[in-house]
Design an enzyme around this catalytic site. Structure first.
Site, short mmCIF file in Angstrom:
data_model
loop_
_atom_site.label_atom_id
_atom_site.label_comp_id
_atom_site.label_asym_id
_atom_site.label_seq_id
_atom_site.Cartn_x
_atom_site.Cartn_y
_atom_site.Cartn_z
N GLU A 126 -11.65 -0.78 -2.56
CA GLU A 126 -12.76 -0.99 -1.88
C GLU A 126 -13.01 0.04 -0.86
O GLU A 126 -11.94 0.41 -0.48
CB GLU A 126 -12.64 -2.67 -1.37
CG GLU A 126 -12.55 -3.44 -2.32
CD GLU A 126 -12.51 -4.87 -1.69
OE1 GLU A 126 -12.56 -5.12 -0.47
OE2 GLU A 126 -12.46 -5.99 -2.61
N GLU A 364 -3.74 5.44 -8.30
CA GLU A 364 -2.58 4.39 -8.67
C GLU A 364 -1.52 4.33 -7.95
O GLU A 364 -0.28 4.29 -8.36
CB GLU A 364 -2.28 4.84 -10.38
CG GLU A 364 -3.36 4.54 -11.02
CD GLU A 364 -3.23 4.15 -12.79
OE1 GLU A 364 -2.13 3.90 -13.06
OE2 GLU A 364 -4.06 4.46 -13.55
#
Ligand SMILES: Cc1cc2nc3c(=O)[nH]c(=O)nc-3n(C[C@H](O)[C@H](O)[C@H](O)COP(=O)(O)OP(=O)(O)OC[C@H]3O[C@@H](n4cnc5c(N)ncnc54)[C@H](O)[C@@H]3O)c2cc1C
Length: 388
Positions: A126, A364
């Protein structure tokens, strides 16, 4: 192994040919147009690339981790944007449902994800929540038979094309940490879900990321992955453990490809009346690059085999992702150096692959986050041994 040795070797040969004959020759066009030609995407579907890891009962090849990394070693040799096209389906965009989904969720979505008819995206990050992924702010408030989602997800790979999003959202506002997070399977077209403008990126043109915005987006309660609240962060971490090995394998493929490019250039180009390859200062770069790529390959294979044997490989996956992504960065940098001025010029792939490789150290989980995961596990073990 899911495949017998002969079938696996045929699959790897077919992928190698596809990479050499179709993907690498199209790299310049993809970098220029920021789009992967539809014909290549269709061939990816025919080859079964979208369904490499989807269970066979849902139309996939059901590859185990070792087979998956072997396939990604090959596919990773092409510019990374190609892998990005199908890899969210193989990896983070599908695994939440494949690992923790209910039988109904698997039956509903896995066949479409495996065939590539549906593109899947994984929406965790986010605007204010990146490395600290357990602090997800997007909310999912239960309202009778539905959850109402509000919030923004950032940098979501393949979001402009996705038909299905695995979304981590907070179902328990009283729980500020990871325990209050749940995962949802949210379909594009659900009212209240919109996607933003694709970002202009440093590299990997042809792969697209954008925001995913939820504004009173009402999803049925059946969209809760696994049907249990509070499991979303755990689901995300399981997906990322596997995803990190996949990314590490992509780094190995790219590292080996760049080393081949480096050597091909060095044997062809002459200075001081001799091929560049004769100069020992450059030979040190070839040797360091080979050792980097070989070490990364060994780590990825070892971690993949341990995972297939049922071991918890979160530390090994972090080690492999950290080492392989840093290694491909070093190799891409040396390749620019070996190419001299040509390494800085767009016509040569060296500068493109240098920019493309940079992302692997960031997504990641950044290198720093992998270091934290590894060190946390090591110090916990040491405390245990010391009885502290
Ligand atoms: C092209 C692209 C594609 C992406 N695709 C996806 C996707 O499909 N889905 C998805 O959910 N996300 C995706 N991401 C997001 C990506 O995973 C995050 O950008 C990444 O996890 C880092 O988060 P951040 O950008 O908020 O950086 P931050 O968390 O703000 O970190 C900034 C810097 O601080 C360091 N740092 C942070 N915390 C610590 C700490 N405790 N100790 C030491 N150092 C620290 C980091 O390592 C980094 O160097 C993508 C990002 C990009 C750029």
């Amino acid at each position: 192994m899911a495949l017998d040795p002969g079938t696996l070797s045929q699959l790897l040969d077919a992928i190698r040919r596809f990479v050499d004959e179709r993907l690498i020759p199209a790299e310049a066009e993809v970098a220029e147009t920021d789009a992967i030609p539809a014909a290549i995407v269709a061939e990816m579907r025919e080859l079964g690339l979208f369904g490499l890891t989807a269970p066979e009962e849902y139309g996939g090849l059901g590859l185990v981790m070792e087979e998956e990394v072997l396939a990604i070693f090959e596919l990773g040799r092409a510019a990374p944007a190609f892998r990005s096209m199908f890899a969210t389906n193989v990896s983070i965009g599908m695994q939440g449902i494949a690992i923790d989904g209910t039988a109904e969720q698997k039956a509903k979505y896995l066949p479409g994800l495996a065939s590539g008819e549906i593109i899947g995206s994984f929406a965790l990050t986010e605007p204010d929540v990146g490395s600290d992924a357990g602090s997800v702010k997007t909310t999912a408030r239960r309202d009778g038979d539905v959850y109402v989602l509000n919030g923004t997800k950032r940098f979501i790979t393949n979001a402009p094309h996705a038909g299905l999003f695995t979304v981590m959202a907070r179902t328990d506002p009283a729980q500020k940490g990871a325990a209050g997070v749940s995962a949802f399977a949210v379909e594009r077209g659900t009212p209240g879900l919109t996607t933003g403008k694709p970002e202009k990126k440093m590299g990997q043109q042809g792969a697209h990321v954008c925001d995913v915005i939820f504004d009173d987006c009402r999803v049925p309660a059946s969209a809760l992955i696994g049907g249990v609240e509070g499991q979303g962060f755990k689901t995300a971490m399981k997906v990322l453990d596997k995803g990190r090995l996949h990314i590490a394998a992509a780094c190995v493929g790219l590292a080996e490809r760049i080393l081949d490019d480096m050597l091909a250039y060095a044997v062809g180009r002459r200075q001081f009346g001799r091929p560049l390859a004769d100069f020992q200062l450059l030979q040190a770069m070839f040797a360091d690059s080979k050792a980097d790529a070989y070490a990364a390959r060994c780590m990825v294979l070892d971690a993949a085999r341990k995972r297939d044997a049922g071991q918890d490989v979160s530390v090994e996956a972090s080690c492999a992702k950290m080492f392989a992504s840093e290694a491909v960065g070093r190799i891409a940098d040396r390749n620019v150096q070996v190419h001299g001025g040509n390494g800085y010029i767009r016509e040569y792939r060296a500068e493109q692959l240098y920019r493309d490789a940079r992302l692997f150290r960031i997504y990641e989980g950044t290198t720093q986050i992998q270091q934290i995961i590894i060190a946390k596990a090591l110090t916990a073990e040491a405390r245990g041994r010391a009885g502290l």
